[in-house]
Design a protein around this motif. Structure first.
Motif, mmCIF file in Angstrom:
data_model
loop_
_atom_site.group_PDB
_atom_site.id
_atom_site.type_symbol
_atom_site.label_atom_id
_atom_site.label_comp_id
_atom_site.label_asym_id
_atom_site.label_seq_id
_atom_site.Cartn_x
_atom_site.Cartn_y
_atom_site.Cartn_z
ATOM 1 N N MET A 187 14.369 -4.856 -8.446
ATOM 2 C CA MET A 187 13.087 -4.404 -9.155
ATOM 3 C C MET A 187 12.616 -5.836 -9.189
ATOM 4 O O MET A 187 11.216 -5.967 -8.700
ATOM 5 C CB MET A 187 13.697 -4.158 -10.485
ATOM 6 C CG MET A 187 14.018 -2.923 -10.757
ATOM 7 S SD MET A 187 12.943 -1.652 -10.745
ATOM 8 C CE MET A 187 11.858 -2.040 -11.937
ATOM 9 N N ASN A 188 13.088 -6.793 -8.975
ATOM 10 C CA ASN A 188 12.458 -8.357 -8.961
ATOM 11 C C ASN A 188 11.930 -8.375 -7.693
ATOM 12 O O ASN A 188 10.734 -8.838 -7.354
ATOM 13 C CB ASN A 188 13.595 -9.401 -9.020
ATOM 14 C CG ASN A 188 14.032 -9.534 -10.701
ATOM 15 O OD1 ASN A 188 13.168 -9.141 -11.316
ATOM 16 N ND2 ASN A 188 15.227 -9.772 -10.769
ATOM 17 N N ILE A 189 12.476 -8.100 -6.541
ATOM 18 C CA ILE A 189 11.893 -8.452 -5.007
ATOM 19 C C ILE A 189 10.739 -7.312 -4.909
ATOM 20 O O ILE A 189 9.870 -7.747 -4.510
ATOM 21 C CB ILE A 189 13.073 -7.772 -3.998
ATOM 22 C CG1 ILE A 189 14.185 -8.945 -4.098
ATOM 23 C CG2 ILE A 189 12.296 -7.709 -2.617
ATOM 24 C CD1 ILE A 189 15.512 -8.379 -3.285
ATOM 25 N N MET A 190 10.954 -6.065 -5.436
ATOM 26 C CA MET A 190 9.659 -5.203 -4.996
ATOM 27 C C MET A 190 8.407 -5.571 -6.003
ATOM 28 O O MET A 190 7.433 -5.546 -5.560
ATOM 29 C CB MET A 190 10.232 -3.696 -5.224
ATOM 30 C CG MET A 190 11.381 -3.381 -4.617
ATOM 31 S SD MET A 190 11.121 -4.007 -2.760
ATOM 32 C CE MET A 190 9.565 -3.194 -2.328
ATOM 33 N N ALA A 191 8.694 -6.110 -7.122
ATOM 34 C CA ALA A 191 7.600 -6.457 -8.166
ATOM 35 C C ALA A 191 6.907 -7.598 -7.413
ATOM 36 O O ALA A 191 5.581 -7.825 -7.486
ATOM 37 C CB ALA A 191 8.324 -6.972 -9.596
ATOM 38 N N GLU A 192 7.678 -8.438 -6.702
ATOM 39 C CA GLU A 192 7.036 -9.547 -6.060
ATOM 40 C C GLU A 192 6.171 -9.253 -4.796
ATOM 41 O O GLU A 192 4.994 -9.697 -4.590
ATOM 42 C CB GLU A 192 8.035 -10.728 -5.647
ATOM 43 C CG GLU A 192 7.410 -11.966 -4.731
ATOM 44 C CD GLU A 192 8.632 -12.822 -4.372
ATOM 45 O OE1 GLU A 192 8.176 -13.626 -3.342
ATOM 46 O OE2 GLU A 192 9.638 -12.854 -4.775
ATOM 47 N N LEU A 193 6.706 -8.281 -4.268
ATOM 48 C CA LEU A 193 6.107 -7.521 -3.223
ATOM 49 C C LEU A 193 4.720 -6.937 -3.390
ATOM 50 O O LEU A 193 3.781 -7.098 -2.780
ATOM 51 C CB LEU A 193 6.860 -6.774 -2.177
ATOM 52 C CG LEU A 193 7.921 -7.647 -1.445
ATOM 53 C CD1 LEU A 193 9.012 -6.555 -0.687
ATOM 54 C CD2 LEU A 193 7.422 -8.528 -0.450
ATOM 55 N N LEU A 194 4.976 -6.148 -4.522
ATOM 56 C CA LEU A 194 3.693 -5.520 -5.118
ATOM 57 C C LEU A 194 2.646 -6.287 -5.521
ATOM 58 O O LEU A 194 1.627 -5.971 -5.384
ATOM 59 C CB LEU A 194 4.225 -4.291 -6.223
ATOM 60 C CG LEU A 194 4.969 -3.232 -5.481
ATOM 61 C CD1 LEU A 194 5.616 -2.500 -6.759
ATOM 62 C CD2 LEU A 194 3.932 -2.059 -4.944
ATOM 63 N N GLN A 195 2.955 -7.428 -5.774
ATOM 64 C CA GLN A 195 1.900 -8.244 -6.679
ATOM 65 C C GLN A 195 1.133 -8.640 -5.195
ATOM 66 O O GLN A 195 -0.101 -9.144 -5.292
ATOM 67 C CB GLN A 195 2.587 -9.502 -7.293
ATOM 68 C CG GLN A 195 3.032 -9.128 -8.748
ATOM 69 C CD GLN A 195 3.515 -10.054 -9.497
ATOM 70 O OE1 GLN A 195 3.952 -11.284 -8.798
ATOM 71 N NE2 GLN A 195 3.600 -10.176 -10.893
#
Length: 241
Positions: A187-195
Motif C-alpha cells: 500500500m505504501n509503495i503503490m500510494a507513492e507511485l500513484l501520487q
C-alpha cells in the motif's frame, strides 16, 4: 487477477562502448587493435556496417577479448544478434573475468526470453564486481518471473538503493511484497507511485489487489471505479467491480 509483468529488457542498456576503457577488471587490448578501433569510432556513428568490416579485416583467432567484445557491440547495433552472441561468448572464453561481456550476454539472453541463461550471466556480472542498479533490477525481473519472490524483493531493493528514482524497480518491490502478503508495504509503495503518476493502470491494479488481500473489498471497488472514470478500465476490472 494476475497482472502482466512489464518486460524491462527493451529498455535495458547494453554496454556498447567502442573504445576500450583499460580499467581494472577489463582485458587488455593490443596497440595495433586499439589503433584500428580508434580509426572507426567516428565511422561507426554514420556507417556501422563499414566500421564492422574494417574491424573484421584485422580480426584473427588470437584477437584480444576486448577486440571481440567491440566486434560484438557493432554486430548488436546492426541487429545481428547471433553474431553478437558469438563474439561475446568468445570474449568470456578468452577472459573469464570480463564483467561487461557477461552483462551483455545477460541482456541478449533476456531479450530472447532465456531466463536461466540471463540469470546465470547477471549473477556472474555481480560476482565480478559490476553491481549496477540496472543489473540488480533485471535480476529482480527474472526472479519474479520465476516466482522466486523473496529473491526478487532483495534484488529490487538493491536496485532501488542504486537507482532510487526508477519506478520499475519500485513496482517490482510492490509485486514481490504482494506475493508475500506484505500488504501494508504494498500500500505504501503503490500510494507513492500513484501520487507520481495516477494514469498508470498497473499501479491501481496492484493497489487494488493489496486491498482485496486485506479484505477491504469496498476500498478495492473504489480503485476499480476510479480506473473506470479515468478511462483505464478493462474487461477484467469491470468484471471485478
Amino acid at each position: 487477477h494476475d497482472l502482466p509483468i512489464p518486460d524491462p529488457s527493451p529498455r535495458a542498456k547494453l554496454d556498447l562502448s567502442l573504445e576500450p576503457a583499460n580499467t581494472s577488471g577489463e582485458p587488455s587490448i593490443s596497440y595495433n587493435e586499439a589503433e584500428v578501433v580508434r580509426s572507426i569510432v567516428e565511422l561507426a556513428q554514420n556507417d556501422p556496417a563499414a566500421a564492422l568490416k574494417t574491424l573484421m579485416a584485422s580480426a584473427t583467432p588470437d584477437s584480444s577479448a576486448m577486440y571481440d567484445f567491440i566486434i560484438g557491440n557493432l554486430d548488436f547495433q546492426l541487429d545481428r544478434r547471433d553474431d553478437a552472441l558469438k563474439y561475446y561468448e568468445l570474449a568470456v572464453r578468452k577472459a573469464p573475468n570480463f564483467a561487461k561481456a557477461y552483462k551483455n550476454l545477460g541482456y541478449l539472453a533476456l531479450q530472447s526470453e532465456k531466463l536461466d541463461e540471463a540469470l546465470k550471466a547477471f549473477v556472474k556480472t555481480i560476482e565480478l564486481g559490476n553491481a549496477e542498479g540496472g543489473v540488480y533490477g533485471l535480476l529482480g525481473y527474472i526472479y519474479i518471473s520465476k516466482e522466486n519472490f523473496l529473491a526478487a524483493e532483495s534484488a529490487y531493493r538493491e536496485a532501488m538503493i542504486k537507482m532510487p528514482d526508477n519506478v520499475d524497480w519500485k513496482l517490482g518491490i510492490g509485486r514481490a511484497d504482494l506475493a508475500h502478503q506484505k500488504n501494508a508495504d504494498v500500500m505504501n509503495i503503490m500510494a507513492e507511485l500513484l501520487q507520481r503518476d495516477p494514469s498508470k493502470s498497473d499501479y491501481w491494479l496492484v493497489h487494488a489487489n493489496a486491498l482485496l488481500a486485506m479484505e477491504r473489498v469496498m476500498d478495492a471497488a473504489s480503485d476499480y471505479e476510479i480506473m473506470a472514470r479515468m478511462g483505464l478500465g478493462t474487461k477484467d476490472t469491470f468484471q471485478m467491480l
